[in-house]
Design a protein around this motif. Structure first.
Motif, mmCIF file in Angstrom:
data_model
loop_
_atom_site.group_PDB
_atom_site.id
_atom_site.type_symbol
_atom_site.label_atom_id
_atom_site.label_comp_id
_atom_site.label_asym_id
_atom_site.label_seq_id
_atom_site.Cartn_x
_atom_site.Cartn_y
_atom_site.Cartn_z
ATOM 1 N N LYS A 22 0.820 -1.202 0.000
ATOM 2 C CA LYS A 22 0.000 0.000 0.000
ATOM 3 C C LYS A 22 0.853 1.252 0.000
ATOM 4 O O LYS A 22 0.598 2.230 -0.747
ATOM 5 N N GLU A 23 1.933 1.230 0.809
ATOM 6 C CA GLU A 23 2.837 2.384 0.827
ATOM 7 C C GLU A 23 3.496 2.584 -0.543
ATOM 8 O O GLU A 23 3.629 3.722 -1.030
ATOM 9 N N LEU A 24 3.890 1.422 -1.149
ATOM 10 C CA LEU A 24 4.511 1.529 -2.471
ATOM 11 C C LEU A 24 3.524 2.064 -3.507
ATOM 12 O O LEU A 24 3.880 2.874 -4.374
ATOM 13 N N HIS A 31 4.508 9.611 -6.984
ATOM 14 C CA HIS A 31 5.535 9.805 -8.007
ATOM 15 C C HIS A 31 4.904 10.157 -9.369
ATOM 16 O O HIS A 31 5.400 11.026 -10.097
ATOM 17 N N GLU A 32 3.787 9.443 -9.710
ATOM 18 C CA GLU A 32 3.095 9.751 -10.957
ATOM 19 C C GLU A 32 2.547 11.177 -10.957
ATOM 20 O O GLU A 32 2.612 11.884 -11.960
ATOM 21 N N ARG A 33 1.994 11.566 -9.785
ATOM 22 C CA ARG A 33 1.510 12.948 -9.705
ATOM 23 C C ARG A 33 2.657 13.939 -9.868
ATOM 24 O O ARG A 33 2.509 14.975 -10.533
ATOM 25 N N HIS A 34 3.798 13.596 -9.248
ATOM 26 C CA HIS A 34 4.970 14.474 -9.405
ATOM 27 C C HIS A 34 5.412 14.553 -10.855
ATOM 28 O O HIS A 34 5.766 15.629 -11.362
ATOM 29 N N ILE A 35 5.377 13.379 -11.515
ATOM 30 C CA ILE A 35 5.773 13.371 -12.932
ATOM 31 C C ILE A 35 4.798 14.193 -13.764
ATOM 32 O O ILE A 35 5.193 14.966 -14.665
ATOM 33 N N GLN A 36 3.490 14.032 -13.467
ATOM 34 C CA GLN A 36 2.487 14.806 -14.207
ATOM 35 C C GLN A 36 2.655 16.312 -13.961
ATOM 36 O O GLN A 36 2.575 17.125 -14.893
ATOM 37 N N ALA A 37 2.928 16.636 -12.659
ATOM 38 C CA ALA A 37 3.154 18.049 -12.348
ATOM 39 C C ALA A 37 4.408 18.567 -13.038
ATOM 40 O O ALA A 37 4.441 19.700 -13.560
ATOM 41 N N TRP A 38 5.462 17.672 -13.048
ATOM 42 C CA TRP A 38 6.693 18.094 -13.747
ATOM 43 C C TRP A 38 6.440 18.291 -15.235
ATOM 44 O O TRP A 38 6.954 19.234 -15.851
#
Length: 291
Positions: A22-24, A31-38
């Motif tokens: 669950k943590e992963l 991480h996906e949100r960070h990538i999308q934001a990036w």
């Protein structure tokens, strides 16, 4: 007991693995949100870079426009100074022309007064000439009457001498009368010659006055023509001054309009520089956050 303990451990391990899974998953989502934001930031940075390039080109164009406007402003200022100098010279010329017109009008008025006085003197001389001519006619009539009387007297004397030789005293008296009449006749001739000389003098004076009057009339007509020319020249100078004043007003309004445009362009440039600085700051902060 060992199997139960292992099962218990397996259950704990499965629960821990589920928690780790669950943590992963959460970390993957983050991480996906960070990538999308990036990616969004990257797209924004690309659009901002394009906009920055467009703004830079527009800023260069505006700088070129500002340079051309400053050149035009300097040219307008030089034209304004030239028009001001020409306006001052035109005003000076206008003052000189007005002074010349007033002088010529005063001179013309003086000549008209002089011509009026000469005309009055000419009228007086003509009246005096008429009186002298009438006096001359009267003297001529008197001379004719005297000549008739003298002829009649001589006839009577001849008749008396032929008929009455004894009437010598009467003849002497008649001779005395004849002498006195001859003397009066000579006196009348002398006075007539004097009157004729005076009449000739008056005629000469009248001719001179008429010549002077004609000269004054010619001078007055010339001065009137010159006055008309000066007035037309003055009207042309006034119209030229008005046109130059209108051009000066047009140049002044154009200068004010250009100054307004320059102030608005300066404000736009300041705003664009602020936006550009803000974009550079955001770009630097986004680069730092991305790093």
């Amino acid at each position: 007991s060992i199997i139960r303990r292992q099962r218990q451990e397996l259950k704990l391990l499965i629960a821990e693995l589920q928690d780790r899974d669950k943590e992963l998953n959460d970390m993957v989502e983050v991480h996906e949100r960070h990538i999308q934001a990036w990616e969004d930031d990257r797209q924004k940075i690309l659009t901002l870079a394009e906009r920055c390039s467009l703004l830079t080109s527009e800023l260069n164009e505006r700088n070129a426009v500002i340079k051309s406007l400053t050149k035009k402003l300097k040219l307008l200022e030089s034209q304004h100074n030239d028009s001001k100098i020409t306006l001052e010279s035109t005003q000076q010329k206008f003052k000189e022309l007005t002074q010349k017109v007033t002088d010529s009008s005063v001179h013309c008025q003086a000549l008209e007064e002089k011509n009026q006085s000469l005309h009055c003197s000419v009228l007086e001389l003509s009246a005096k000439t008429g009186q002298l001519q009438a006096r001359e006619q009267e003297l001529l009539l008197m001379l004719q009457m005297k000549d008739k009387a003298l002829i009649e007297t001589t006839d009577q004397i001849t008749e008396v001498t032929s008929k009455f030789k004894t009437l010598e005293n009467a003849l002497r008296t008649a001779k005395l009368d004849e002498f006195t009449r001859n003397r009066e006749h000579q006196d009348l001739k002398v006075t007539l010659n004097d009157v004729m000389s005076q009449v000739n003098k008056m005629k000469d004076i009248l001719s001179e006055k008429m010549k002077e009057s004609s000269k004054n009339q010619e001078e007055i007509s010339y001065l009137k023509q010159e006055n008309g020319c000066l007035r037309s020249e003055l009207i042309l100078a006034v119209e030229e001054a008005q046109r130059k004043d209108q051009l000066f007003q047009f140049a002044k309004s154009k200068q004010v309009r250009i100054e307004r445009e320059l102030s608005s362009l300066r404000q736009v440039c300041v705003k664009q520089q602020r936006d550009l600085h803000f974009l550079h700051v955001n770009f630097d902060s986004s680069q730092e956050s991305r790093q």
